[in-house]
Motif scaffolding. Structure first.
Motif, PDB file in Angstrom:
ATOM      1  N   GLN A   1      -3.198  59.701  36.977  1.00 33.61           N
ATOM      2  CA  GLN A   1      -4.385  60.298  36.888  1.00 33.61           C
ATOM      3  C   GLN A   1      -6.155  59.860  37.341  1.00 33.61           C
ATOM      4  OE1 GLN A   1      -4.434  63.358  36.972  1.00 33.61           O
ATOM      5  NE2 GLN A   1      -6.716  63.836  37.843  1.00 33.61           N
ATOM      6  N   ALA A   2      -6.204  58.434  36.460  1.00 38.28           N
ATOM      7  CA  ALA A   2      -7.361  57.811  37.176  1.00 38.28           C
ATOM      8  C   ALA A   2      -7.794  57.038  38.012  1.00 38.28           C
ATOM      9  CB  ALA A   2      -7.143  56.304  35.985  1.00 38.28           C
ATOM     10  N   TYR A   3      -5.760  57.081  38.960  1.00 39.09           N
ATOM     11  CA  TYR A   3      -6.051  56.512  40.365  1.00 39.09           C
ATOM     12  C   TYR A   3      -5.846  57.517  41.311  1.00 39.09           C
ATOM     13  CZ  TYR A   3      -4.869  54.242  44.120  1.00 39.09           C
ATOM     14  OH  TYR A   3      -4.432  53.963  46.105  1.00 39.09           O
ATOM     15  N   TYR A   4      -5.066  58.854  40.521  1.00 38.18           N
ATOM     16  CA  TYR A   4      -5.672  60.462  42.013  1.00 38.18           C
ATOM     17  C   TYR A   4      -7.061  59.911  41.970  1.00 38.18           C
ATOM     18  CZ  TYR A   4      -5.200  64.838  43.031  1.00 38.18           C
ATOM     19  OH  TYR A   4      -5.256  65.977  43.818  1.00 38.18           O
ATOM     20  N   ARG A   5      -7.781  60.605  40.457  1.00 35.80           N
ATOM     21  CA  ARG A   5      -9.424  60.243  41.123  1.00 35.80           C
ATOM     22  C   ARG A   5      -9.597  59.343  41.694  1.00 35.80           C
ATOM     23  NH1 ARG A   5      -8.983  61.670  35.443  1.00 35.80           N
ATOM     24  NH2 ARG A   5     -10.695  59.729  35.355  1.00 35.80           N
ATOM     25  N   SER A   6      -9.206  57.728  41.556  1.00 36.06           N
ATOM     26  CA  SER A   6      -9.880  56.686  42.784  1.00 36.06           C
ATOM     27  C   SER A   6      -9.567  57.096  44.022  1.00 36.06           C
ATOM     28  CB  SER A   6      -9.579  55.541  42.248  1.00 36.06           C
ATOM     29  OG  SER A   6      -9.911  55.701  40.969  1.00 36.06           O
ATOM     30  N   GLN A   7      -8.209  57.385  44.472  1.00 38.35           N
ATOM     31  CA  GLN A   7      -7.935  57.035  45.298  1.00 38.35           C
ATOM     32  C   GLN A   7      -9.028  57.713  46.581  1.00 38.35           C
ATOM     33  OE1 GLN A   7      -4.101  59.085  46.927  1.00 38.35           O
ATOM     34  NE2 GLN A   7      -4.990  60.913  45.303  1.00 38.35           N
ATOM     35  N   PHE A   8      -9.222  58.786  46.107  1.00 46.55           N
ATOM     36  CA  PHE A   8      -9.941  59.118  47.393  1.00 46.55           C
ATOM     37  C   PHE A   8     -11.418  58.322  47.952  1.00 46.55           C
ATOM     38  CE2 PHE A   8      -8.956  62.913  44.935  1.00 46.55           C
ATOM     39  CZ  PHE A   8      -7.938  63.715  45.738  1.00 46.55           C
ATOM     40  N   ALA A   9     -11.560  57.569  47.408  1.00 47.14           N
ATOM     41  CA  ALA A   9     -12.653  56.465  47.014  1.00 47.14           C
ATOM     42  C   ALA A   9     -12.587  55.247  47.726  1.00 47.14           C
ATOM     43  CB  ALA A   9     -13.314  55.927  45.922  1.00 47.14           C
ATOM     44  N   VAL A  10     -11.167  55.013  47.875  1.00 47.98           N
ATOM     45  CA  VAL A  10     -10.993  53.926  48.805  1.00 47.98           C
ATOM     46  C   VAL A  10      -9.719  53.814  49.516  1.00 47.98           C
ATOM     47  CG1 VAL A  10      -8.834  51.926  47.802  1.00 47.98           C
ATOM     48  CG2 VAL A  10      -9.123  53.309  45.667  1.00 47.98           C
ATOM     49  N   HIS A  11      -9.648  55.176  50.013  1.00 48.61           N
ATOM     50  CA  HIS A  11      -8.968  55.376  51.155  1.00 48.61           C
ATOM     51  C   HIS A  11     -10.493  55.902  51.852  1.00 48.61           C
ATOM     52  CE1 HIS A  11      -4.866  55.034  51.151  1.00 48.61           C
ATOM     53  NE2 HIS A  11      -4.719  55.707  50.029  1.00 48.61           N
ATOM     54  N   GLU A  12     -12.081  55.504  51.439  1.00 48.35           N
ATOM     55  CA  GLU A  12     -12.835  56.099  52.573  1.00 48.35           C
ATOM     56  C   GLU A  12     -13.522  54.689  52.238  1.00 48.35           C
ATOM     57  OE1 GLU A  12     -15.935  57.572  50.293  1.00 48.35           O
ATOM     58  OE2 GLU A  12     -17.091  58.248  52.133  1.00 48.35           O
ATOM     59  N   ALA A  13     -13.127  53.618  51.625  1.00 47.18           N
ATOM     60  CA  ALA A  13     -13.635  52.619  51.836  1.00 47.18           C
ATOM     61  C   ALA A  13     -12.976  51.936  52.621  1.00 47.18           C
ATOM     62  CB  ALA A  13     -13.702  51.959  50.316  1.00 47.18           C
TER      63      ALA A  13
ATOM     64  N   VAL B   1     -17.433  53.889  41.553  1.00 52.20           N
ATOM     65  CA  VAL B   1     -16.000  55.318  42.080  1.00 52.20           C
ATOM     66  C   VAL B   1     -14.541  54.495  40.769  1.00 52.20           C
ATOM     67  CG1 VAL B   1     -14.604  56.894  42.129  1.00 52.20           C
ATOM     68  CG2 VAL B   1     -17.017  56.472  43.491  1.00 52.20           C
ATOM     69  N   VAL B   2     -14.004  53.594  40.587  1.00 51.37           N
ATOM     70  CA  VAL B   2     -12.424  53.029  40.247  1.00 51.37           C
ATOM     71  C   VAL B   2     -12.616  52.294  38.848  1.00 51.37           C
ATOM     72  CG1 VAL B   2     -10.576  51.148  40.420  1.00 51.37           C
ATOM     73  CG2 VAL B   2     -11.522  52.420  43.116  1.00 51.37           C
ATOM     74  N   GLU B   3     -13.348  51.468  38.933  1.00 48.91           N
ATOM     75  CA  GLU B   3     -14.181  51.026  37.454  1.00 48.91           C
ATOM     76  C   GLU B   3     -14.664  52.495  36.061  1.00 48.91           C
ATOM     77  OE1 GLU B   3     -16.392  46.990  38.523  1.00 48.91           O
ATOM     78  OE2 GLU B   3     -17.142  48.850  38.763  1.00 48.91           O
ATOM     79  N   GLU B   4     -15.531  53.227  36.894  1.00 49.61           N
ATOM     80  CA  GLU B   4     -15.649  54.890  35.802  1.00 49.61           C
ATOM     81  C   GLU B   4     -14.526  55.062  36.113  1.00 49.61           C
ATOM     82  OE1 GLU B   4     -18.971  55.090  34.535  1.00 49.61           O
ATOM     83  OE2 GLU B   4     -17.638  57.389  33.971  1.00 49.61           O
ATOM     84  N   ASN B   5     -13.870  55.687  36.742  1.00 45.04           N
ATOM     85  CA  ASN B   5     -12.577  56.302  36.605  1.00 45.04           C
ATOM     86  C   ASN B   5     -11.387  55.848  35.761  1.00 45.04           C
ATOM     87  OD1 ASN B   5     -12.762  58.726  37.531  1.00 45.04           O
ATOM     88  ND2 ASN B   5     -11.857  57.582  39.821  1.00 45.04           N
ATOM     89  N   ALA B   6     -11.088  53.995  35.589  1.00 45.70           N
ATOM     90  CA  ALA B   6     -10.693  53.509  34.596  1.00 45.70           C
ATOM     91  C   ALA B   6     -11.108  53.648  33.207  1.00 45.70           C
ATOM     92  CB  ALA B   6     -10.433  51.875  35.212  1.00 45.70           C
ATOM     93  N   ARG B   7     -12.018  53.338  33.206  1.00 47.99           N
ATOM     94  CA  ARG B   7     -12.854  53.393  31.601  1.00 47.99           C
ATOM     95  C   ARG B   7     -12.667  54.465  31.294  1.00 47.99           C
ATOM     96  NH1 ARG B   7     -16.769  50.093  32.665  1.00 47.99           N
ATOM     97  NH2 ARG B   7     -17.831  52.027  34.167  1.00 47.99           N
ATOM     98  N   GLU B   8     -12.922  55.650  31.630  1.00 45.65           N
ATOM     99  CA  GLU B   8     -12.125  57.111  31.132  1.00 45.65           C
ATOM    100  C   GLU B   8     -11.561  57.650  30.589  1.00 45.65           C
ATOM    101  OE1 GLU B   8     -15.717  59.225  33.923  1.00 45.65           O
ATOM    102  OE2 GLU B   8     -14.069  60.207  33.723  1.00 45.65           O
ATOM    103  N   ALA B   9     -10.283  56.200  31.105  1.00 47.42           N
ATOM    104  CA  ALA B   9      -9.096  56.613  30.496  1.00 47.42           C
ATOM    105  C   ALA B   9      -8.670  55.317  30.263  1.00 47.42           C
ATOM    106  CB  ALA B   9      -7.978  56.434  32.327  1.00 47.42           C
ATOM    107  N   GLY B  10     -10.069  54.910  29.791  1.00 41.55           N
ATOM    108  CA  GLY B  10      -9.501  53.652  28.389  1.00 41.55           C
ATOM    109  C   GLY B  10      -8.993  52.482  28.792  1.00 41.55           C
ATOM    110  N   ALA B  11      -9.396  52.340  30.216  1.00 41.11           N
ATOM    111  CA  ALA B  11      -8.593  51.003  31.172  1.00 41.11           C
ATOM    112  C   ALA B  11      -9.980  50.469  31.634  1.00 41.11           C
ATOM    113  CB  ALA B  11      -7.983  51.336  31.888  1.00 41.11           C
ATOM    114  N   GLU B  12      -9.423  48.661  31.820  1.00 43.38           N
ATOM    115  CA  GLU B  12     -10.463  48.150  32.883  1.00 43.38           C
ATOM    116  C   GLU B  12      -9.752  48.334  34.201  1.00 43.38           C
ATOM    117  OE1 GLU B  12     -12.260  43.758  33.367  1.00 43.38           O
ATOM    118  OE2 GLU B  12     -10.726  44.504  30.985  1.00 43.38           O
ATOM    119  N   ALA B  13     -10.905  47.970  35.115  1.00 48.41           N
ATOM    120  CA  ALA B  13     -10.171  47.551  36.707  1.00 48.41           C
ATOM    121  C   ALA B  13     -10.932  46.773  37.382  1.00 48.41           C
ATOM    122  CB  ALA B  13     -10.841  49.665  37.340  1.00 48.41           C
ATOM    123  N   ARG B  14      -9.764  46.183  38.152  1.00 46.50           N
ATOM    124  CA  ARG B  14     -10.745  45.411  39.373  1.00 46.50           C
ATOM    125  C   ARG B  14      -9.739  45.425  40.125  1.00 46.50           C
ATOM    126  NH1 ARG B  14      -8.647  40.445  35.128  1.00 46.50           N
ATOM    127  NH2 ARG B  14      -8.927  40.847  34.244  1.00 46.50           N
TER     128      ARG B  14
END
Length: 190
Positions: free
Chosen positions: A108-120, A132-145
């Motif tokens: 779900q965190a990636y689903y919410r992030s994919q729009f920003a990724v493809h836009e970038a 956006v990716v870091e925020e969505n990962a943080r809300e899922a209890g994860a760390e993003a890179r």
């Protein structure tokens, strides 16, 4: 019973056809086994980032699906696996698919992030995408890179028991003859 037809001996013709079929199938099996399968199996088997893999021969493309272990740098892992696959299959077109160990929260965190990724990828606003990716990962209890090279964007999210690894093609290498893709649900390259 007479085994001739217009002067041809049918038993000899049948034996020649059977022998030709055996040689043809044996040659195909030997090509698959020793031409690329065995070197590819060895190359992937030696890599510590590979948990498991599957090779599907669907002409004209060889599909290599790799389940990766948690990695510190998805870009380096993907590049290394891509080189190993490319060296093992020579000039044969292939598709490299990365599988991960995601759970529903990471998906779900990636689903919410994919729009920003493809836009970038389209606009080049990678700093905004990273936030956006870091925020969505943080809300899922994860760390993003997020890693970026000239060919792909690599998104990884690490939670305690699960990890997500997605490779998004940037669509720049028009002269690349290989067909490659990377993990997740949203990555495609033709």
């Amino acid at each position: 019973m007479r085994w001739e037809w217009h002067g041809f001996k049918l038993k000899i013709i049948a034996l020649a056809l059977a022998a030709g079929l055996v040689v043809l199938l044996g040659g195909h099996w030997a090509y698959k086994s020793y031409g690329y399968n065995q070197p590819l199996v060895q190359a992937l088997g030696e890599d510590s980032a590979v948990e498991s893999f599957e090779i599907e021969d669907k002409p004209p493309v060889l599909r290599v699906t790799v389940q990766v272990n948690r990695t510190g740098n998805l870009m380096e892992t993907y590049q290394r696996l891509d080189r190993r696959v490319k060296q093992s299959v020579s000039n044969r077109p292939y598709e490299l698919v990365i599988k991960d160990n995601r759970n529903a929260r990471l998906a779900q965190a990636y689903y919410r992030s994919q729009f920003a990724v493809h836009e970038a990828v389209m606009r080049g606003n990678f700093r905004e995408m990273l936030a956006v990716v870091e925020e969505n990962a943080r809300e899922a209890g994860a760390e993003a890179r997020v890693f970026i090279d000239s060919d792909n964007v690599y998104v990884q999210m690490d939670a305690v028991d699960h990890h997500l690894a997605v490779v998004i093609h940037r669509g720049r290498a028009a002269d690349d003859v290989s067909v490659r893709t990377g993990g997740g649900l949203y990555v495609q390259r033709g």
